[in-house]
Design an enzyme around this catalytic site. Structure first.
Site, PDB file in Angstrom:
ATOM      1  N   GLY A  49     -12.363  20.499   9.882  1.00 40.01           N
ATOM      2  CA  GLY A  49     -12.491  21.864   9.383  1.00 40.01           C
ATOM      3  C   GLY A  49     -11.449  22.260   8.356  1.00 40.01           C
ATOM      4  O   GLY A  49     -11.559  23.304   7.719  1.00 40.01           O
ATOM      5  N   ASP A  50     -10.433  21.426   8.180  1.00 40.63           N
ATOM      6  CA  ASP A  50      -9.355  21.769   7.248  1.00 40.63           C
ATOM      7  C   ASP A  50      -9.367  20.890   5.998  1.00 40.63           C
ATOM      8  O   ASP A  50      -8.364  20.781   5.307  1.00 40.63           O
ATOM      9  CB  ASP A  50      -7.998  21.679   7.955  1.00 40.63           C
ATOM     10  CG  ASP A  50      -7.725  20.307   8.538  1.00 40.63           C
ATOM     11  OD1 ASP A  50      -8.610  19.425   8.447  1.00 40.63           O
ATOM     12  OD2 ASP A  50      -6.632  20.110   9.095  1.00 40.63           O
ATOM     13  N   LYS A  94      -5.667  28.458  10.995  1.00 37.62           N
ATOM     14  CA  LYS A  94      -5.603  27.709   9.733  1.00 37.62           C
ATOM     15  C   LYS A  94      -6.946  27.651   9.011  1.00 37.62           C
ATOM     16  O   LYS A  94      -7.024  27.906   7.805  1.00 37.62           O
ATOM     17  CB  LYS A  94      -5.089  26.285   9.997  1.00 37.62           C
ATOM     18  CG  LYS A  94      -5.137  25.395   8.770  1.00 37.62           C
ATOM     19  CD  LYS A  94      -4.391  24.111   8.954  1.00 37.62           C
ATOM     20  CE  LYS A  94      -5.175  23.089   9.724  1.00 37.62           C
ATOM     21  NZ  LYS A  94      -4.464  21.794   9.772  1.00 37.62           N
ATOM     22  N   GLU A 108      -2.472   4.983  13.938  1.00 39.14           N
ATOM     23  CA  GLU A 108      -1.763   6.199  13.541  1.00 39.14           C
ATOM     24  C   GLU A 108      -0.348   5.851  13.079  1.00 39.14           C
ATOM     25  O   GLU A 108       0.251   4.885  13.561  1.00 39.14           O
ATOM     26  CB  GLU A 108      -1.709   7.192  14.708  1.00 39.14           C
ATOM     27  CG  GLU A 108      -3.068   7.731  15.108  1.00 39.14           C
ATOM     28  CD  GLU A 108      -3.798   8.371  13.938  1.00 39.14           C
ATOM     29  OE1 GLU A 108      -3.343   9.389  13.412  1.00 39.14           O
ATOM     30  OE2 GLU A 108      -4.850   7.820  13.535  1.00 39.14           O
ATOM     31  N   ASN A 136      -2.443  21.471   5.703  1.00 41.28           N
ATOM     32  CA  ASN A 136      -1.572  21.615   6.880  1.00 41.28           C
ATOM     33  C   ASN A 136      -0.592  22.768   6.745  1.00 41.28           C
ATOM     34  O   ASN A 136      -0.136  23.316   7.734  1.00 41.28           O
ATOM     35  CB  ASN A 136      -0.799  20.323   7.140  1.00 41.28           C
ATOM     36  CG  ASN A 136      -1.732  19.187   7.517  1.00 41.28           C
ATOM     37  OD1 ASN A 136      -2.525  19.317   8.445  1.00 41.28           O
ATOM     38  ND2 ASN A 136      -1.689  18.096   6.783  1.00 41.28           N
ATOM     39  N   ARG A 194       1.896  24.501  11.185  1.00 41.81           N
ATOM     40  CA  ARG A 194       2.701  24.537   9.965  1.00 41.81           C
ATOM     41  C   ARG A 194       2.263  25.614   8.972  1.00 41.81           C
ATOM     42  O   ARG A 194       2.951  25.869   7.988  1.00 41.81           O
ATOM     43  CB  ARG A 194       2.665  23.154   9.285  1.00 41.81           C
ATOM     44  CG  ARG A 194       3.624  22.173   9.940  1.00 41.81           C
ATOM     45  CD  ARG A 194       3.539  20.811   9.299  1.00 41.81           C
ATOM     46  NE  ARG A 194       2.370  20.083   9.742  1.00 41.81           N
ATOM     47  CZ  ARG A 194       1.882  19.006   9.138  1.00 41.81           C
ATOM     48  NH1 ARG A 194       2.462  18.548   8.042  1.00 41.81           N
ATOM     49  NH2 ARG A 194       0.812  18.380   9.601  1.00 41.81           N
TER      50      ARG A 194
HETATM   51  C1  UD1 Z   1      -6.208  12.471  12.105  1.00 38.78           C
HETATM   52  C2  UD1 Z   1      -6.543  10.997  12.296  1.00 38.78           C
HETATM   53  C3  UD1 Z   1      -5.812  10.172  11.240  1.00 38.78           C
HETATM   54  C4  UD1 Z   1      -6.192  10.647   9.874  1.00 38.78           C
HETATM   55  C5  UD1 Z   1      -5.909  12.145   9.749  1.00 38.78           C
HETATM   56  C6  UD1 Z   1      -6.456  12.664   8.441  1.00 38.78           C
HETATM   57  C7  UD1 Z   1      -6.869  10.668  14.692  1.00 38.78           C
HETATM   58  C8  UD1 Z   1      -6.280  10.140  15.940  1.00 38.78           C
HETATM   59  N1  UD1 Z   1      -6.122  10.577  13.611  1.00 38.78           N
HETATM   60  O1  UD1 Z   1      -4.834  12.612  12.346  1.00 38.78           O
HETATM   61  O2  UD1 Z   1      -6.161   8.803  11.375  1.00 38.78           O
HETATM   62  O3  UD1 Z   1      -5.494   9.949   8.870  1.00 38.78           O
HETATM   63  O4  UD1 Z   1      -6.572  12.883  10.793  1.00 38.78           O
HETATM   64  O5  UD1 Z   1      -6.054  13.998   8.269  1.00 38.78           O
HETATM   65  O6  UD1 Z   1      -7.992  11.124  14.704  1.00 38.78           O
HETATM   66  N2  UD1 Z   1      -8.619  18.527  16.072  1.00 38.78           N
HETATM   67  C9  UD1 Z   1      -9.355  19.059  17.105  1.00 38.78           C
HETATM   68  N3  UD1 Z   1      -8.924  18.880  18.371  1.00 38.78           N
HETATM   69  C10 UD1 Z   1      -7.792  18.189  18.667  1.00 38.78           C
HETATM   70  C11 UD1 Z   1      -7.053  17.640  17.596  1.00 38.78           C
HETATM   71  C12 UD1 Z   1      -7.501  17.812  16.323  1.00 38.78           C
HETATM   72  O7  UD1 Z   1     -10.390  19.691  16.876  1.00 38.78           O
HETATM   73  O8  UD1 Z   1      -7.460  18.070  19.848  1.00 38.78           O
HETATM   74  C13 UD1 Z   1      -9.092  18.728  14.698  1.00 38.78           C
HETATM   75  C14 UD1 Z   1      -8.090  19.487  13.859  1.00 38.78           C
HETATM   76  O9  UD1 Z   1      -8.340  20.872  13.926  1.00 38.78           O
HETATM   77  C15 UD1 Z   1      -8.370  18.946  12.466  1.00 38.78           C
HETATM   78  C16 UD1 Z   1      -8.822  17.514  12.734  1.00 38.78           C
HETATM   79  O10 UD1 Z   1      -9.237  17.475  14.089  1.00 38.78           O
HETATM   80  O11 UD1 Z   1      -9.414  19.638  11.838  1.00 38.78           O
HETATM   81  C17 UD1 Z   1      -7.719  16.504  12.493  1.00 38.78           C
HETATM   82  O12 UD1 Z   1      -6.657  16.828  13.356  1.00 38.78           O
HETATM   83  P1  UD1 Z   1      -5.148  16.548  12.992  1.00 38.78           P
HETATM   84  O13 UD1 Z   1      -4.288  16.996  14.084  1.00 38.78           O
HETATM   85  O14 UD1 Z   1      -4.879  17.033  11.625  1.00 38.78           O
HETATM   86  O15 UD1 Z   1      -5.198  14.946  13.021  1.00 38.78           O
HETATM   87  P2  UD1 Z   1      -4.042  14.026  12.569  1.00 38.78           P
HETATM   88  O16 UD1 Z   1      -3.130  13.811  13.688  1.00 38.78           O
HETATM   89  O17 UD1 Z   1      -3.518  14.484  11.283  1.00 38.78           O
HETATM   90 CA    CA Z   2      -4.057  16.409   9.668  1.00 38.69          CA
END
Ligand code: UD1
Ligand code: CA
Length: 496
Positions: A118-119, A26, A171, A244, A19
């Site tokens: 990291g974000d 990002k 989730e 995001n 996004r």
């Molecule tokens: C995740 C949480 C959710 C929480 C939210 C807060 C899970 C299943 N869900 O959801 O409960 O409310 O964060 O923002 O954990 N990342 C990786 N590898 C991956 C996927 C993600 O390193 O395969 C990292 C992303 O870069 C990011 C963080 O993990 O820094 C969170 O990932 P994101 O996709 O934002 O998680 P959400 O689905 O939003």
């Molecule tokens: Ca997120």
């Protein structure tokens, strides 16, 4: 500082950040003079962990290079094609385990592991220290940082049991209507015991709406194994807000700036207009500095007490001495010593150094030059690759002609020199102490100390040139009228 530092920090940074709609990953987008990931790494380091591992995948090389630059001791963990936060932590832990021990021996990381996203740039080490303390005090297997939001949509919801412990995190896409009503959300920041993680991560499935390995599923497994899972809710939701898209990037950037500016005001800096004043997190400002509206202080800029900066000045890595005055100036990698004045409309390029009580005035550009104490370049000049002594005055509209098209050369001007207006210093050239130069001099040869340097022949006027060579022009008509007036005056004179 936490009483017991964590065994390790795992920073999740493998996500794509679709996004943002950006060629830049990002987590490399900046706010407050640091990348999002840079903020998180700095916070991680504040906890003095045994190790830091950063999980990468999307634009892996760019992110890894950035991590190496900021924190060479950090480990890079490559996430494979299995998606999800659970898989990301598994990859992080596996790197930490192989770094923690000689290959083949048992054990690996022991004790609490902090997991950060990291974000999420505004999270501070104070909040994490409180999370670690709660983790230790309560003897938890997992401690989750949460917050309550009026609009929790998109986040994982924290489902608590009767005893106030966390039963699970569900989730948005997997939640029931009742669970969607929960306002307490998962920040994606945790402390988890390494042994608990090791025991649970291998057992996670992808049986959910997104088909991902959810880190949040560790909670139910940890509880089934007899561990306690508790949540600590922060009252300050912005601390756990993630970026995001670019709207959130700007929102968090502005909020970070408000907090930084407020902290400086509390420490004795006058900020006339906080809304238009931008201060990067690494800037240092002493008490009784005044910042006028439209001032942007970037990088490692430092300002000593009593200095007044602004309005409308952008300074990056500029060091300003006590009591200096810097007005409408654009500068980088420069030094302005105590009591000096700069501006308005001055451009300082890398390596500009103005001594104490010195002055740089309007439309003056300075690069890679030493300008001694009390020396002045007041108007419309370019000073590049020059060394100017003390108490010297450079006449208006002067230029150090430092570039021959191939090489740069230095101009050296001594102390107490007075150079005329519109001088061209054709470098390499030297002007000695106490020397003068005439207006319009093109200096191709050195001027010894105490000498007057002048160039060009004496002025020659060709009478009547405009009328004969530019007939019919307005200038010629003006010249004609002037000649007429002169004639009339002469006639009158004759009559006397
Ligand atoms: C995740 C949480 C959710 C929480 C939210 C807060 C899970 C299943 N869900 O959801 O409960 O409310 O964060 O923002 O954990 N990342 C990786 N590898 C991956 C996927 C993600 O390193 O395969 C990292 C992303 O870069 C990011 C963080 O993990 O820094 C969170 O990932 P994101 O996709 O934002 O998680 P959400 O689905 O939003
Ligand atoms: Ca997120």
């Amino acid at each position: 500082m936490s009483l017991t530092p964590p065994a390790a920090v795992i920073v999740l940074a493998a996500g794509q950040g679709t996004r943002m709609r950006s060629a830049t990953p990002k987590v490399l987008h900046p706010i407050g003079g640091r990348s999002l990931l840079g903020h998180v790494l700095a916070t991680a380091r504040d906890l003095s962990p045994g190790r830091v591992a950063v999980v990468v995948r999307h634009e892996r090389d760019q992110v890894a290079a950035h991590v190496q630059e900021l924190d060479p001791a950090a480990l890079i963990a490559d996430q494979d094609e299995v998606p999800g936060t659970g898989r990301a932590v598994e990859c992080g832990l596996s790197i930490l385990d192989s770094a923690a021990q000689p290959a083949g021996s048992a054990g690996g990381v022991q004790g609490p592991v902090v997991i950060l996203a990291g974000d999420v740039p505004l999270l501070d080490s104070g909040t994490l220290t409180a999370l670690l303390e709660a983790h230790h005090t309560d003897g938890n297997a997992v401690t989750v940082l949460t917050t309550n939001l009026t609009d929790p949509s998109g986040y994982g919801r924290v489902v608590r049991d009767g005893g106030g412990q966390v039963a699970k995190i569900v989730e948005q896409k997997d939640a029931t209507a009742a669970e969607l009503e929960i306002s307490e959300i998962n920040s994606s920041v945790y402390v988890m015991e390494a042994a608990v993680l090791r025991g649970a991560l291998g057992r996670l499935d992808r049986d959910n709406a997104q088909g991902e390995v959810y880190l949040t599923d560790v909670i139910e497994l940890a509880r089934a194994d007899g561990g306690a899972v508790r949540a600590l809710a922060t009252e300050d939701p912005i601390l756990v807000e993630g970026v995001n898209d670019r709207v959130q990037l700007a929102t968090l950037g502005a909020e970070l700036n408000r907090r930084v500016v407020t902290a400086w005001m509390e420490s004795g800096v006058s900020v006339v207009d906080p809304a238009t004043t931008w201060i990067d997190v690494d800037v240092q400002i002493e008490q009784d500095v005044t910042l006028l509206p439209g001032t942007q202080l970037h990088g490692g800029t430092q300002i000593a007490s009593g200095a007044v900066v602004g309005p409308d000045s952008t300074l990056t890595d500029v060091v300003i001495g006590a009591g200096a005055r810097v007005t409408r100036t654009h500068g980088s990698s420069s030094r302005i010593d105590a009591g000096a004045t700069v501006g308005p409309f001055t451009y300082l390029r890398p390596g500009a150094h103005l001594g104490e009580r010195g002055k740089l005035g309007a439309f003056v550009e300075v690069k890679n030059s030493e300008i001694g104490n009390g020396s002045k370049v007041p108007h419309l000049s370019y000073i590049g690759d020059a060394t100017i002594g003390e108490e010297t005055n450079i006449g208006a509209a002067s230029v150090t002609v430092n570039y021959d098209g191939v090489h740069k050369h230095r101009t050296v001007i001594g102390s107490h020199a007075r150079t005329g207006a519109d001088n061209m210093f054709v470098a390499p050239v030297e002007v000695g102490d106490g020397a003068y130069t005439g207006a319009g001099t093109v200096l191709r040869r050195d001027v010894p100390a105490g000498a007057l340097g002048v160039s060009g022949g004496s002025q020659r006027n060709i009478e009547g040139w405009t009328i004969s060579r530019r007939p019919g022009t307005a200038a010629a008509e003006a010249a004609q009228r002037a000649a007429q007036d002169r004639g009339d005056a002469a006639d009158q004179h004759d009559d006397d």
